[in-house]
Design an enzyme around this catalytic site. Structure first.
Site, short mmCIF file in Angstrom:
data_model
loop_
_atom_site.label_atom_id
_atom_site.label_comp_id
_atom_site.label_asym_id
_atom_site.label_seq_id
_atom_site.Cartn_x
_atom_site.Cartn_y
_atom_site.Cartn_z
N GLY A 50 0.86 -1.18 0.00
CA GLY A 50 0.00 0.00 0.00
C GLY A 50 0.89 1.21 0.00
O GLY A 50 1.81 1.31 -0.81
N GLU A 51 0.65 2.09 0.94
CA GLU A 51 1.48 3.30 1.05
C GLU A 51 2.03 3.31 2.48
O GLU A 51 1.28 3.45 3.44
CB GLU A 51 0.61 4.53 0.75
CG GLU A 51 1.37 5.64 0.07
CD GLU A 51 2.32 6.33 1.04
OE1 GLU A 51 3.47 6.58 0.69
OE2 GLU A 51 1.88 6.59 2.18
N SER A 52 3.34 3.16 2.56
CA SER A 52 3.91 2.87 3.88
C SER A 52 3.79 4.04 4.86
O SER A 52 3.65 3.83 6.06
CB SER A 52 5.37 2.45 3.74
OG SER A 52 6.13 3.47 3.11
N CYS A 82 6.04 -5.38 0.26
CA CYS A 82 6.17 -4.05 -0.32
C CYS A 82 6.10 -2.96 0.75
O CYS A 82 7.05 -2.81 1.52
CB CYS A 82 5.14 -3.87 -1.43
SG CYS A 82 5.62 -2.58 -2.59
N ARG A 109 12.87 3.15 -0.59
CA ARG A 109 11.50 3.25 -1.13
C ARG A 109 11.54 3.64 -2.60
O ARG A 109 12.43 4.35 -3.04
CB ARG A 109 10.70 4.32 -0.38
CG ARG A 109 10.28 3.90 1.00
CD ARG A 109 9.43 5.01 1.64
NE ARG A 109 8.19 5.24 0.93
CZ ARG A 109 7.32 6.21 1.23
NH1 ARG A 109 7.55 7.03 2.22
NH2 ARG A 109 6.21 6.34 0.52
N ILE A 146 5.27 -3.13 -7.71
CA ILE A 146 4.48 -1.92 -7.93
C ILE A 146 5.06 -0.79 -7.09
O ILE A 146 5.00 -0.85 -5.85
CB ILE A 146 2.99 -2.16 -7.55
CG1 ILE A 146 2.42 -3.35 -8.32
CG2 ILE A 146 2.18 -0.90 -7.81
CD1 ILE A 146 1.06 -3.81 -7.84
N ARG A 147 5.65 0.19 -7.76
CA ARG A 147 6.33 1.28 -7.02
C ARG A 147 7.09 0.71 -5.83
O ARG A 147 6.96 1.16 -4.70
CB ARG A 147 5.33 2.35 -6.58
CG ARG A 147 4.78 3.16 -7.74
CD ARG A 147 3.82 4.25 -7.30
NE ARG A 147 2.58 3.71 -6.76
CZ ARG A 147 1.62 3.18 -7.52
NH1 ARG A 147 1.74 3.13 -8.82
NH2 ARG A 147 0.53 2.73 -6.96
N HIS A 183 4.67 -8.54 -4.60
CA HIS A 183 3.31 -8.81 -4.11
C HIS A 183 2.84 -10.23 -4.44
O HIS A 183 2.06 -10.40 -5.41
CB HIS A 183 2.33 -7.85 -4.77
CG HIS A 183 2.44 -6.44 -4.33
ND1 HIS A 183 1.73 -5.93 -3.27
CD2 HIS A 183 3.19 -5.41 -4.80
CE1 HIS A 183 2.02 -4.65 -3.10
NE2 HIS A 183 2.91 -4.32 -4.02
N GLU A 185 0.53 -11.79 -3.17
CA GLU A 185 -0.94 -11.85 -3.04
C GLU A 185 -1.65 -11.45 -4.33
O GLU A 185 -2.86 -11.60 -4.44
CB GLU A 185 -1.40 -10.98 -1.86
CG GLU A 185 -1.34 -9.47 -2.07
CD GLU A 185 0.07 -8.90 -1.97
OE1 GLU A 185 1.05 -9.66 -1.88
OE2 GLU A 185 0.17 -7.66 -2.01
N1 GLN Z 1 5.67 2.94 -2.89
C1 GLN Z 1 5.00 2.48 -1.71
C2 GLN Z 1 5.65 3.04 -0.45
O1 GLN Z 1 6.73 3.56 -0.52
C3 GLN Z 1 4.98 0.97 -1.64
C4 GLN Z 1 4.25 0.42 -2.83
C5 GLN Z 1 3.52 -0.87 -2.59
O2 GLN Z 1 3.30 -1.30 -1.46
N2 GLN Z 1 3.08 -1.46 -3.68
O3 GLN Z 1 5.09 3.00 0.58
#
Ligand code: GLN
Length: 213
Positions: A50-52, A82, A109, A146-147, A183, A185
């Site tokens: 997600g977004e940490s 992630c 990150r 993903i990112r 990921h 999942e």
């Molecule tokens: N870019 C996100 C972060 O820095 C992590 C991306 C992800 O969990 N797919 O939090």
């Protein structure tokens, strides 16, 4: 055997539903963790992607940091995917955001930048041989990034489970703590989830052998 296990999935933000769904397919009813009481009695915990920064801040707001640290300190397996890997890390460079600091790694990150936002690649993961059918022991794992972050440095006690072709570390294990920059999942391949459930079962077995709860 697996059915009596209680695995939590941190459900503050990100793709926790996908983890819950995979666990369900493997016969494990996951508990979505949103407040401190939800951590009680867990045998293991997954921290999703997600977004940490958001996950960390919400974890602070809901009083989850201390209970999760206690769960880890007590030796219960934890797996971060992630953003979850970022949240588990000891050091993520210059970012100012809450960290659990349990995994002895330096994480960068968004390591692939904007040009390569997302990609998929087949990675050899020898550790998965244990949870693969004998004829598929060498089958690579389709990793979805993903990112994504990467692991820039590993400290003592950390084993590398997977690298990109250029040597970049993208999956690690430190005793009962598992971290993947990608990921599992989001694919149909359940081997990483089964690998984690094995860690959880092994830990439960140990506790029983030592007369623990
Ligand atoms: N870019 C996100 C972060 O820095 C992590 C991306 C992800 O969990 N797919 O939090």
């Amino acid at each position: 055997m697996v059915a009596v296990t209680t695995v939590g999935v941190l459900a503050l933000q990100g793709d926790f539903r996908e983890h819950v769904e995979v666990l369900g397919r493997l016969g494990v009813e996951a508990r979505e963790v949103r407040q401190s009481g939800d951590v009680e009695g867990l045998d293991g915990l997954i921290i999703p992607g997600g977004e940490s920064t958001t996950i960390g801040r919400l974890a602070v707001t809901y009083g989850l940091v201390a209970p999760i640290r206690r769960l880890i300190a007590a030796g219960h397996p934890v797996w971060g995917t992630c953003a979850g890997l970022i949240f588990l890390a000891r050091d993520i460079g210059g970012y100012d955001q809450p960290l659990l600091g349990a995994l002895n790694v330096v994480v960068e990150r968004n390591a692939f930048g904007r040009q390569v936002d997302s990609f998929e690649i087949d990675l050899p993961v020898p550790a998965l041989a244990d949870v693969s059918p004998p004829d598929e022991a060498q089958r690579p794992f389709r990793a979805v990034f993903i990112r994504a972050p990467v692991v820039k440095a590993v400290g003592p006690g950390v084993d590398v489970l997977a690298r990109l072709p250029d040597g970049t570390v993208v999956a690690v294990r430190q005793d009962h703590i598992l971290g993947t920059a990608f990921h599992p999942e989001l694919t149909d391949d359940t081997r990483f989830h089964r690998y984690f459930l094995r860690m959880v079962q092994a830990r439960k077995g140990e506790r029983r052998a030592h007369g623990g709860p």
